[in-house]
Structures are given as C-alpha cells and as structure tokens.
Design a protein around this motif. Structure first.
Motif, PDB file in Angstrom:
ATOM      1  N   MET A  12      15.290 -63.948 -75.255  1.00  9.97           N
ATOM      2  CA  MET A  12      15.658 -62.693 -75.400  1.00  9.97           C
ATOM      3  C   MET A  12      15.857 -61.763 -74.005  1.00  9.97           C
ATOM      4  O   MET A  12      16.349 -60.364 -74.655  1.00  9.97           O
ATOM      5  N   ALA A  13      16.513 -62.450 -73.594  1.00 12.54           N
ATOM      6  CA  ALA A  13      16.948 -60.884 -72.300  1.00 12.54           C
ATOM      7  C   ALA A  13      18.916 -61.512 -73.249  1.00 12.54           C
ATOM      8  O   ALA A  13      19.211 -59.887 -72.706  1.00 12.54           O
ATOM      9  N   VAL A  14      19.081 -62.366 -73.946  1.00  3.22           N
ATOM     10  CA  VAL A  14      20.869 -62.178 -74.226  1.00  3.22           C
ATOM     11  C   VAL A  14      20.632 -60.476 -75.674  1.00  3.22           C
ATOM     12  O   VAL A  14      21.999 -60.432 -75.671  1.00  3.22           O
ATOM     13  N   THR A  15      19.397 -60.295 -75.611  1.00  4.63           N
ATOM     14  CA  THR A  15      19.723 -59.207 -77.008  1.00  4.63           C
ATOM     15  C   THR A  15      19.985 -58.062 -75.950  1.00  4.63           C
ATOM     16  O   THR A  15      20.009 -56.776 -76.513  1.00  4.63           O
ATOM     17  N   LYS A  16      20.006 -57.440 -75.002  1.00  4.63           N
ATOM     18  CA  LYS A  16      20.613 -56.826 -74.256  1.00  4.63           C
ATOM     19  C   LYS A  16      21.674 -57.263 -73.567  1.00  4.63           C
ATOM     20  O   LYS A  16      22.195 -56.288 -72.349  1.00  4.63           O
ATOM     21  N   ASP A  17      22.600 -57.991 -73.769  1.00  4.60           N
ATOM     22  CA  ASP A  17      23.573 -58.902 -73.911  1.00  4.60           C
ATOM     23  C   ASP A  17      24.990 -57.404 -73.195  1.00  4.60           C
ATOM     24  O   ASP A  17      25.052 -56.727 -74.108  1.00  4.60           O
ATOM     25  N   GLU A  18      25.231 -57.972 -71.789  1.00  6.32           N
ATOM     26  CA  GLU A  18      26.821 -57.435 -71.913  1.00  6.32           C
ATOM     27  C   GLU A  18      27.368 -56.490 -72.842  1.00  6.32           C
ATOM     28  O   GLU A  18      28.407 -55.405 -72.825  1.00  6.32           O
ATOM     29  N   LYS A  19      27.778 -58.048 -73.649  1.00  2.77           N
ATOM     30  CA  LYS A  19      28.863 -57.172 -74.647  1.00  2.77           C
ATOM     31  C   LYS A  19      27.934 -57.448 -75.902  1.00  2.77           C
ATOM     32  O   LYS A  19      26.822 -57.973 -76.348  1.00  2.77           O
ATOM     33  N   PHE A  20      27.699 -55.882 -76.561  1.00  6.01           N
ATOM     34  CA  PHE A  20      27.141 -55.440 -77.881  1.00  6.01           C
ATOM     35  C   PHE A  20      26.441 -56.597 -79.010  1.00  6.01           C
ATOM     36  O   PHE A  20      26.264 -56.695 -79.370  1.00  6.01           O
ATOM     37  N   VAL A  21      28.035 -56.634 -79.367  1.00  9.63           N
ATOM     38  CA  VAL A  21      28.778 -58.789 -80.787  1.00  9.63           C
ATOM     39  C   VAL A  21      27.427 -59.390 -79.829  1.00  9.63           C
ATOM     40  O   VAL A  21      26.641 -60.030 -81.033  1.00  9.63           O
ATOM     41  N   THR A  22      27.284 -59.883 -79.162  1.00  6.34           N
ATOM     42  CA  THR A  22      26.517 -61.065 -78.313  1.00  6.34           C
ATOM     43  C   THR A  22      24.919 -60.838 -77.933  1.00  6.34           C
ATOM     44  O   THR A  22      23.992 -61.010 -78.920  1.00  6.34           O
ATOM     45  N   ALA A  23      24.834 -59.190 -77.901  1.00  4.68           N
ATOM     46  CA  ALA A  23      23.435 -58.493 -78.358  1.00  4.68           C
ATOM     47  C   ALA A  23      22.961 -59.218 -79.872  1.00  4.68           C
ATOM     48  O   ALA A  23      22.020 -59.255 -79.782  1.00  4.68           O
ATOM     49  N   ARG A  24      24.122 -58.734 -80.555  1.00  2.54           N
ATOM     50  CA  ARG A  24      23.673 -58.394 -82.204  1.00  2.54           C
ATOM     51  C   ARG A  24      23.328 -59.710 -82.353  1.00  2.54           C
ATOM     52  O   ARG A  24      22.426 -59.636 -82.995  1.00  2.54           O
TER      53      ARG A  24
END
Length: 180
Positions: free
Chosen positions: A84-96
């Motif tokens: 779930m933390a990756v949904t706040k990744d610094e790279k928006f494409v990764t988070a999305r």
C-alpha cells in the motif's frame, strides 16, 4: 517453478527494458490464476517494493497484487502495508500502477476488509497530493473492480459513501460514472 518461468523471473530486474517488459508481461499473465511457486519469488517482490528503480517497484507491486490469490499462508497480511505504501511512491506513474492493481488483493476474502479500508483511507487522505482527483478516481475504480468480482454490496455502499464526500460536483459526477 519451471525453467521458462524462472528465466522470466530473473529478467524482472534486467536493465534491458525490452527484456524486463517481456518478463513482466509473462509473469503477470501466469499469475492471473493461482500458481504454486508464489513463495519462491514473494520475498524478492517485497524487496522490490523499495528498489531504487521505480520500474522495478511498479513491477513488484503489480505481481505481488496478482499473487494474493496464491497465498494460502496469508503472507499478504504482513506485507500489505508495504504494498500500500507504493501507492504514495515519489514517481506518480509507479504509485498509479500500484493503486490500479491493489484491488486484486481484496479478491481474497481474508483481505477484503483490509483492502477496502485502506482504499477508503487513501481516498480521504490524498486531497493534499498533486494528482488527488486521479487517485480518487482510481480508488473508486478499484472498488468497482473488486465489487464486480465478489458482488459484496458493502463494497458498493462504501464506494458510494466515499463519492458523496466529494465536494466538487464535477468530480463527484466523474466518480459516480464508474458505478453507472
């Protein structure tokens, strides 16, 4: 795990993007159904959630979400916060990409409540982020995808309640369109 699958797993962290993307596509397709080799790569994927390369983080997150159906030991209970933390990744494409796949974890009954609650909290908390309207839309779509798979009316009700909290009529209408 057969040798072909192992080769693709090995290529998930290749620096050759074409090779990496082919491996990702193959493993993603293989994990659409339960597999008996999930735990052979599980820890590698969890580690990949923190990898320096955002592409590896996205790949790891999406495959891990797919592997929730192959998790009889309930390992996802422990590793879900990291996912779930990756949904706040610094790279928006990764988070999305992560956010758009996280609903798959909820297809497992034991994780359904956890996923719905995490998505609801993410919906409420994302308003300070740059792309909060896209994040909210993806969350509503996640809840719709999950509902379509499991047909639990509580999921639908939760989504509709979240939509009602949106103050901007334009976005409320956009989010509601997912449920038409």
């Amino acid at each position: 795990m057969d040798s072909k699958t192992q080769k693709h797993v090995d290529n998930l962290r290749s620096e050759d993007r074409e090779l990496q993307n082919r491996a990702f596509s193959y493993i993603l397709k293989e994990t659409e159904k339960p597999v008996d080799w999930a735990y052979e790569i599980w820890d590698q994927l969890v580690e990949g959630l923190l990898h320096r390369d955002n592409h590896v983080r996205a790949i790891s997150a999406q495959i891990l979400a797919n592997l929730a159906k192959s998790d009889p030991k309930n390992q996802m209970q422990k590793d879900f916060p990291a996912l779930m933390a990756v949904t706040k990744d610094e790279k928006f494409v990764t988070a999305r990409h992560t956010l758009q796949s996280i609903w798959k974890v909820g297809m497992e009954t034991k994780m359904q409540k956890t996923v719905v609650e995490a998505l609801a909290n993410r919906f409420k908390d994302c308003v300070t982020e740059k792309n909060w309207t896209l994040i909210r839309y993806d969350i509503i779509q996640d809840l719709r995808n999950l509902y379509d798979e499991v047909r639990d009316e509580r999921i639908k009700q939760n989504a509709l309640e979240l939509i009602e909290t949106e103050e901007d009529a334009k976005y409320k209408k956009k989010y509601a369109s997912v449920w038409k």
